[in-house]
Design an enzyme around this catalytic site. Structure first.
Site, PDB file in Angstrom:
ATOM      1  N   GLY A  48      32.011  36.449  52.269  1.00 61.37           N
ATOM      2  CA  GLY A  48      32.581  36.269  50.782  1.00 61.37           C
ATOM      3  C   GLY A  48      32.054  35.142  50.348  1.00 61.37           C
ATOM      4  CG  ASP A  69      27.343  36.518  59.346  1.00 66.17           C
ATOM      5  OD1 ASP A  69      27.914  37.440  60.377  1.00 66.17           O
ATOM      6  OD2 ASP A  69      27.902  36.331  58.184  1.00 66.17           O
ATOM      7  CB  SER A  76      36.036  46.801  54.763  1.00 64.46           C
ATOM      8  OG  SER A  76      35.611  45.970  55.722  1.00 64.46           O
ATOM      9  CG  ASN A  77      31.599  43.422  55.072  1.00 64.99           C
ATOM     10  OD1 ASN A  77      30.516  43.691  55.617  1.00 64.99           O
ATOM     11  ND2 ASN A  77      32.695  42.925  55.566  1.00 64.99           N
ATOM     12  CD  GLN A  79      37.820  42.704  48.237  1.00 67.95           C
ATOM     13  OE1 GLN A  79      37.002  42.146  49.102  1.00 67.95           O
ATOM     14  NE2 GLN A  79      39.166  42.249  47.969  1.00 67.95           N
ATOM     15  NE  ARG A  80      35.982  39.648  52.020  1.00 61.87           N
ATOM     16  CZ  ARG A  80      36.113  40.683  52.576  1.00 61.87           C
ATOM     17  NH1 ARG A  80      36.013  41.946  51.862  1.00 61.87           N
ATOM     18  NH2 ARG A  80      35.893  40.831  53.677  1.00 61.87           N
ATOM     19  CE  LYS A  93      29.176  40.819  57.055  1.00 66.66           C
ATOM     20  NZ  LYS A  93      30.326  40.430  56.973  1.00 66.66           N
ATOM     21  CG  ASN A 138      36.450  31.857  62.918  1.00 61.01           C
ATOM     22  OD1 ASN A 138      36.080  31.141  63.823  1.00 61.01           O
ATOM     23  ND2 ASN A 138      35.349  32.452  62.651  1.00 61.01           N
ATOM     24  CB  CYS A 195      40.282  37.584  54.461  1.00 61.73           C
ATOM     25  SG  CYS A 195      40.523  35.857  53.851  1.00 61.73           S
ATOM     26  CB  CYS A 348      49.337  45.317  63.048  1.00 62.35           C
ATOM     27  SG  CYS A 348      47.932  45.078  63.895  1.00 62.35           S
TER      28      CYS A 348
END
Lengths: 390, 82
Positions: A48, A69, A76-77, A79-80, A93, A138, A195, A348
């Protein structure tokens, strides 16, 4: 005649046109643009924060850009993480990012490091650059990036985000405080959600990352007042920018008067947890349950409590029938709702929070507890295809 | 005794249920002492208090900093996402 298309001004004809809007600003001008061309920057993380940083540094003509990276682009990445795209899902990436950067500006050099930034490779990689941008996600990686910058005497352009909140600063031990001056000790593992567990407004890393890119350009050009010695705190929901003036911590363990950290350390150990998703590798089998085992247990109508530790709004996305719901953050204070003698299966989204919940419950004396490996997402993939993976 | 204002930001608001509180504190209280007072009032801050950013009148405050009258003290949680 000069070789190629290079004029004796140091820029090619194409570059004059490309950087025309920079050349018109007195603070940048031809001198500044040549400085950028001869500069180098290392971006740690192409997520992000790394996305806008990489795009804007490439567009600005920073001559050599390194990107580190180890991850691959996931749906799911997007979105930003706007440097990647639908066509590069599944691609590493760094290669996805390099493609976009060179499309934007073929005149720069992009070096890719398709590996985790670690104590083993960090100094070797970083020593070839003028400035480091922290786009990690992190705590262990942030302490590592900081320490590398202190040892190499490089500025660390720091940014971090969560939900609607962002922080930016430039940690430069030569002239001001470092990350450790502010955060001498990491928070207890699991207390600060990632996040991936807590979410983030997609635009937020865009805002913070473009500020990081701005500070990088200013540092490379030597212009303006940078965020060295100041922490900028941004809240997108309230649209507020707060500044905190920072001081060097005389007791800082790496840049203080009597430092006791003189080489890179084991950052996962220092932070009490690995930087990325908790691995169940070291967890004994008695604490684990697979989606198939849970399915059998439910089908047999066994007596146990299925406990969902996600946030209430996540129930709208997916749920497992019959589960009780107590968010992880409330578990300690609502422990009296649980029966010590009953078996409990925690779950979860992916297994991170339920793993924390497992540790919490066992530390409070509940021993008949298991957690669902891979969370409800694994349940969706293996048992119930009618619910979405998110 | 003197009065101070304490502001909570981001996830600290969820942990305390407050955005802004006023407090009377002893004249010689340092930031470290104020942290203890806050833990007592908001037990959920216990584990995180040593990792929060404490800013006093817009300046980073270490544990041994004295607290002036009418100080505005803001607490920000660490975040690590990227």
């Amino acid at each position: 005649m000069q070789g190629g298309n290079e004029l004796d001004t140091g820029l090619t004809r194409e570059e004059f046109l490309r950087y025309s809007r920079h050349l018109l600003i007195p603070e940048v001008g031809l001198e500044g643009q040549k400085k950028l061309k001869n500069s180098s920057a290392l971006i740690v993380g192409t997520g992000g924060l790394g996305s806008p940083v990489a795009l804007y540094l490439a567009a600005a003509g920073v001559g050599k850009i390194g990107i580190v990276d180890f991850d691959v682009v996931d749906q799911s990445n997007l979105q930003r993480q706007v440097i990647h795209g639908s066509t590069t899902i599944g691609v590493s990436k760094v290669y996805s990012a390099r493609g976009r950067m060179l499309d934007l500006n073929p005149d720069i050099q992009v070096n890719t490091y398709n590996e985790p930034f670690s104590s083993e490779n960090a100094l070797r990689i970083a020593k070839n650059y003028d400035i480091i941008i922290d786009g990690t996600d992190n705590f262990p990686a942030r302490y590592l990036t900081n320490d590398v910058c202190v040892f190499l005497g490089l500025p660390n352009v720091y940014g971090s985000v969560f939900r609607f909140d962002g922080q930016v600063s430039v940690f430069y031990a030569k002239e001001g405080p470092c990350y450790r001056c502010l955060f001498p000790e990491p928070p207890p593992p699991g207390l600060i959600p990632t996040c991936a567990d807590g979410g983030v407004l997609g635009i937020l890393p865009g805002t913070i990352g473009t500020i990081q890119a701005t500070e990088t350009i200013k540092m490379l050009l030597g212009i303006g007042s940078t965020l060295v010695g100041r922490l900028l705190l941004y809240n997108a929901l309230d649209m507020t920018f707060d500044y905190v003036r920072l001081k060097k911590n005389p007791a800082c363990r790496i840049c203080g008067a009597n430092p006791d950290i003189s080489e890179l350390i084991d950052y996962d150990e220092f932070c009490g947890a690995p930087g990325h998703a908790l691995s169940d590798e070291n967890l004994e089998e008695m604490w684990l349950i697979s989606p198939h085992e849970l399915f059998k247990k439910l089908s047999a109508n066994e007596d146990f409590l299925l406990l969902d530790v996600r946030e209430p709004h996540e129930l709208e996305i997916s749920s497992i029938k019959g589960a009780k719901q107590i968010p992880l953050g409330q578990l300690a204070s609502r422990i009296n709702e649980l029966d010590k003698n009953q078996e409990i299966v925690l779950f979860c989204k992916t297994g991170n929070r339920s793993r924390r919940a497992l540790e919490l419950l066992t530390s409070m004396g509940l021993n008949k507890v298991k957690h669902l490996q891979g969370g409800i997402n694994a349940w969706a993939l293996n048992i119930d295809p009618s619910i979405p993976v998110y | 005794m003197k009065q101070v204002t304490i502001l909570f930001f981001a996830t600290l608001r969820d942990m305390t249920g407050e955005r802004r509180i006023m407090k009377m504190i002893p004249d010689d209280m340092l930031i470290a002492g104020l942290k203890d007072v806050l833990i007592e009032e908001f037990p959920r801050l216990k584990d995180i208090i040593n990792s929060v950013i404490v800013s006093m009148n817009h300046e980073f405050a270490f544990n041994d900093a004295p607290i002036p009258s009418d100080a505005e003290i803001a607490l920000f949680p660490p975040v690590s996402g990227g």
